[in-house]
Design a protein around this motif. Structure first.
Motif, PDB file in Angstrom:
ATOM      1  N   SER A 102       0.824  -1.208   0.000  1.00 55.84           N
ATOM      2  CA  SER A 102       0.000   0.000   0.000  1.00 55.84           C
ATOM      3  C   SER A 102       0.861   1.262   0.000  1.00 55.84           C
ATOM      4  O   SER A 102       0.575   2.221  -0.706  1.00 55.84           O
ATOM      5  CB  SER A 102      -0.935  -0.035   1.206  1.00 55.84           C
ATOM      6  N   LEU A 103       1.923   1.243   0.800  1.00 49.21           N
ATOM      7  CA  LEU A 103       2.797   2.427   0.871  1.00 49.21           C
ATOM      8  C   LEU A 103       3.481   2.687  -0.467  1.00 49.21           C
ATOM      9  O   LEU A 103       3.483   3.808  -0.975  1.00 49.21           O
ATOM     10  CB  LEU A 103       3.860   2.230   1.970  1.00 49.21           C
ATOM     11  N   ILE A 104       4.056   1.643  -1.055  1.00 50.62           N
ATOM     12  CA  ILE A 104       4.827   1.835  -2.280  1.00 50.62           C
ATOM     13  C   ILE A 104       3.910   2.197  -3.452  1.00 50.62           C
ATOM     14  O   ILE A 104       4.234   3.053  -4.265  1.00 50.62           O
ATOM     15  CB  ILE A 104       5.648   0.572  -2.616  1.00 50.62           C
ATOM     16  N   ARG A 105       2.732   1.540  -3.508  1.00 45.19           N
ATOM     17  CA  ARG A 105       1.852   1.813  -4.638  1.00 45.19           C
ATOM     18  C   ARG A 105       1.048   3.089  -4.434  1.00 45.19           C
ATOM     19  O   ARG A 105       0.493   3.621  -5.371  1.00 45.19           O
ATOM     20  CB  ARG A 105       0.901   0.646  -4.872  1.00 45.19           C
ATOM     21  N   GLY A 106       0.981   3.560  -3.189  1.00 44.96           N
ATOM     22  CA  GLY A 106       0.148   4.722  -2.910  1.00 44.96           C
ATOM     23  C   GLY A 106       0.888   6.041  -2.894  1.00 44.96           C
ATOM     24  O   GLY A 106       0.283   7.076  -2.646  1.00 44.96           O
ATOM     25  N   THR A 107       2.194   6.012  -3.127  1.00 48.13           N
ATOM     26  CA  THR A 107       2.953   7.266  -3.120  1.00 48.13           C
ATOM     27  C   THR A 107       3.704   7.415  -4.436  1.00 48.13           C
ATOM     28  O   THR A 107       4.089   6.423  -5.043  1.00 48.13           O
ATOM     29  CB  THR A 107       3.961   7.295  -1.954  1.00 48.13           C
ATOM     30  N   PRO A 108       3.917   8.638  -4.877  1.00 42.53           N
ATOM     31  CA  PRO A 108       4.613   8.845  -6.152  1.00 42.53           C
ATOM     32  C   PRO A 108       6.056   8.336  -6.085  1.00 42.53           C
ATOM     33  O   PRO A 108       6.719   8.494  -5.061  1.00 42.53           O
ATOM     34  CB  PRO A 108       4.610  10.364  -6.317  1.00 42.53           C
ATOM     35  N   VAL A 109       6.492   7.731  -7.175  1.00 45.61           N
ATOM     36  CA  VAL A 109       7.851   7.203  -7.227  1.00 45.61           C
ATOM     37  C   VAL A 109       8.854   8.313  -6.985  1.00 45.61           C
ATOM     38  O   VAL A 109       9.875   8.119  -6.316  1.00 45.61           O
ATOM     39  CB  VAL A 109       8.123   6.570  -8.600  1.00 45.61           C
ATOM     40  N   ILE A 110       8.547   9.484  -7.504  1.00 41.53           N
ATOM     41  CA  ILE A 110       9.499  10.589  -7.403  1.00 41.53           C
ATOM     42  C   ILE A 110       9.692  10.992  -5.933  1.00 41.53           C
ATOM     43  O   ILE A 110      10.809  11.303  -5.506  1.00 41.53           O
ATOM     44  CB  ILE A 110       9.036  11.782  -8.284  1.00 41.53           C
ATOM     45  N   ALA A 111       8.603  10.917  -5.138  1.00 38.18           N
ATOM     46  CA  ALA A 111       8.715  11.227  -3.713  1.00 38.18           C
ATOM     47  C   ALA A 111       9.562  10.175  -3.004  1.00 38.18           C
ATOM     48  O   ALA A 111      10.415  10.497  -2.168  1.00 38.18           O
ATOM     49  CB  ALA A 111       7.326  11.313  -3.079  1.00 38.18           C
ATOM     50  N   GLN A 112       9.347   8.899  -3.366  1.00 35.82           N
ATOM     51  CA  GLN A 112      10.155   7.833  -2.771  1.00 35.82           C
ATOM     52  C   GLN A 112      11.624   8.010  -3.119  1.00 35.82           C
ATOM     53  O   GLN A 112      12.515   7.808  -2.292  1.00 35.82           O
ATOM     54  CB  GLN A 112       9.700   6.468  -3.284  1.00 35.82           C
ATOM     55  N   LEU A 113      11.837   8.407  -4.380  1.00 31.31           N
ATOM     56  CA  LEU A 113      13.219   8.585  -4.854  1.00 31.31           C
ATOM     57  C   LEU A 113      13.932   9.641  -4.021  1.00 31.31           C
ATOM     58  O   LEU A 113      15.063   9.445  -3.565  1.00 31.31           O
ATOM     59  CB  LEU A 113      13.160   9.004  -6.327  1.00 31.31           C
ATOM     60  N   PHE A 114      13.258  10.770  -3.778  1.00 30.10           N
ATOM     61  CA  PHE A 114      13.857  11.837  -2.978  1.00 30.10           C
ATOM     62  C   PHE A 114      14.018  11.402  -1.536  1.00 30.10           C
ATOM     63  O   PHE A 114      15.036  11.694  -0.901  1.00 30.10           O
ATOM     64  CB  PHE A 114      13.005  13.104  -3.046  1.00 30.10           C
ATOM     65  N   LEU A 115      13.002  10.714  -1.033  1.00 30.75           N
ATOM     66  CA  LEU A 115      13.053  10.245   0.361  1.00 30.75           C
ATOM     67  C   LEU A 115      14.284   9.385   0.573  1.00 30.75           C
ATOM     68  O   LEU A 115      15.056   9.597   1.510  1.00 30.75           O
ATOM     69  CB  LEU A 115      11.784   9.455   0.677  1.00 30.75           C
ATOM     70  N   VAL A 116      14.490   8.433  -0.342  1.00 28.47           N
ATOM     71  CA  VAL A 116      15.634   7.531  -0.191  1.00 28.47           C
ATOM     72  C   VAL A 116      16.943   8.280  -0.454  1.00 28.47           C
ATOM     73  O   VAL A 116      17.916   8.142   0.285  1.00 28.47           O
ATOM     74  CB  VAL A 116      15.495   6.325  -1.142  1.00 28.47           C
ATOM     75  N   PHE A 117      16.950   9.116  -1.480  1.00 22.43           N
ATOM     76  CA  PHE A 117      18.189   9.783  -1.887  1.00 22.43           C
ATOM     77  C   PHE A 117      18.673  10.770  -0.834  1.00 22.43           C
ATOM     78  O   PHE A 117      19.856  10.854  -0.530  1.00 22.43           O
ATOM     79  CB  PHE A 117      17.949  10.505  -3.218  1.00 22.43           C
TER      80      PHE A 117
END
Lengths: 228, 231
Positions: free
Chosen positions: B59-74
């Motif tokens: 749910s978390l991964i599919r429910g948030t924009p990839v670009i936000a995840q990318l920045f979060l991790v980066f």
């Protein structure tokens, strides 16, 4: 990382989801219109129209959103200037992301409309007409409630994926959640970045969960029209 | 005006990014196949404690924009790791590493859903029949269930692969030098962005076309595994 700061940024960033909602609203409005046109093309008797509509859909499936966004952003003003002589206002950046998303979503919506159209048996329309409904009331009372049931399970997915794609708007300078974070980051000299991104991601996540909840409630409510 | 000679230059430069794009795609899909298989089994057998965690993850991964995840991790991963282990320096790590993490997570979450529905689409009777002729659970999965599930999953796998390939174009935002990154870098020297991105568009279309052909071929090859449905 601190909880208080995350909450602080949650409050600060929350209003910026309105920008995303605005983008999504316009996209749906125009997307449904062009999606219906495209679906009509796919269902039409003319081979060329059909081919054109299907080609367009498969083209859109193969293109990354960010590439199309940049092409629209850099290409649309030049195109309009060359063809019709209109100067686009460079400040209105929402226009570019909406055009991009409409290009994309109309192809997705057309697939949904086509599936919904094909799912309702032809006999339903004929039966409705035979008992004296007009074409319009037949569509409203008989066809649409059944077609809506086909579309609804996909609606939540569609809204969420549209939200995810609308989140790209910040790359052309729209101040949505990620755009706001970029501005805040500059002011904070690189401090609290973790809290900002966690807050932003949480807002997106909550929006998705809410969308799924509302859609499943809606689906349950509309299921009363379901054929046995 | 649109310059075709510059478009060709951009095509050549962007093509140099193809190995990176493919590398990210292949790594993500491979990780997803292994981890997603485990996650799918957890979901199917409803393993206590783990099942809700997998649901939350998807749910978390599919429910948030990839670009936000990318920045979060980066931006956040290095800070958080270095706060706990002061002697590790993650600032000099190749951004490709962060791209691997984010795209693998995304591929895994989709893969979990794909494999779950594919595995549960195989009739229960198949498993029971395999067990009745003395196969172990593992043998039944490997010889009977997985081949049938694979055929069902192929179209979705094709969508996932092209989806991840398209997603990698976001790698540019964390300075990975894949197709988009290279084209944009070259284009920014002369402010001819349009040609740069049209070059990317062409390359992505070609790559996706090849991937779709590959999966179509695999589908034809594996057709004989397709379960016969008895009406």
């Amino acid at each position: 990382m601190s909880i208080e700061k995350t909450l602080y940024y949650l409050g600060l960033l929350l209003p910026n989801i309105l920008i995303s909602l605005k983008i999504m609203g316009y996209t749906f409005l125009f997307g449904i219109f062009f999606g219906a046109v495209l679906a009509a093309g796919k269902l039409s008797r003319h081979k060329i129209l059909r081919q054109l509509a299907y080609r367009y859909t498969s083209l859109m499936r193969g293109v990354p959103t960010i590439i199309l966004l940049f092409i629209v952003y850099y290409g649309l003003p030049a195109l309009l200037r060359a063809v019709v002589g209109i100067e686009l206002d460079a400040q209105n950046k929402l226009l570019y992301i909406i055009v991009t998303l409409v290009l994309f979503s109309s192809s997705q919506i057309s697939e949904l409309i086509r599936a919904a159209y094909e799912a309702v048996p032809k006999g339903q329309m004929e039966a409705a007409l035979s008992i004296g409904e007009t074409q319009l009331t037949a569509i409203r009372r008989i066809i649409l409630p059944q077609a809506a049931l086909v579309i609804l399970p996909n609606l939540a997915d569609m809204i969420v994926s549209l939200m995810k794609e609308a989140a790209l708007a910040f790359v052309i300078g729209v101040v949505d959640i990620l755009g706001r974070i970029n501005l805040l980051k500059l002011n904070a000299y690189g401090k609290n970045v973790v809290e900002m991104y966690i807050a932003g991601t949480l807002i997106f996540w909550c929006f998705s969960l809410l969308t799924q909840l509302v859609c499943s409630l809606l689906e349950r409510r509309l299921s009363r029209h379901k054929l046995a | 005006m649109f310059s075709f000679s510059f478009l060709l230059a951009c095509l050549a430069e962007a093509a140099r990014g193809i190995p990176y794009t493919l590398l990210i795609t292949v790594v993500s899909i491979s990780v997803a196949l292994v981890v997603g298989c485990g996650f799918a089994l957890i979901r199917i057998h409803k393993i206590p404690a783990l099942n809700p965690l997998v649901i939350l993850f998807v749910s978390l991964i599919r429910g948030t924009p990839v670009i936000a995840q990318l920045f979060l991790v980066f931006f956040c991963l290095p800070m958080m790791v270095m706060a706990t282990f002061p002697d590790v320096n993650l600032y000099s790590v190749n951004p490709l590493f962060f791209a691997f993490i984010v795209f693998s997570l995304n591929a895994t979450s989709s893969m979990t859903e794909i494999l779950r529905s594919a595995l549960s689409s195989v009739e229960k009777g198949q498993m029971e029949a395999s067990q009745s002729i003395g196969m172990t659970n593992f043998q039944a999965y490997r010889r009977i269930i997985v081949p049938q599930a694979a055929v069902t999953a192929l179209p979705a796998l094709c969508n996932l692969t092209t989806g991840i390939l398209k997603m990698t174009s976001l790698g540019m935002q964390i300075s990975v030098l894949e197709i988009t990154g290279r084209a944009k870098t070259l284009a920014s020297e002369s402010y001819r962005y349009l040609e740069g991105f049209v070059a990317c568009l062409i390359i992505y279309l070609i790559l996706n076309f090849v991937i779709e052909k590959f999966f179509r071929f695999a589908e034809i090859r594996m057709k004989h595994y397709k379960a016969l449905t008895i009406e």
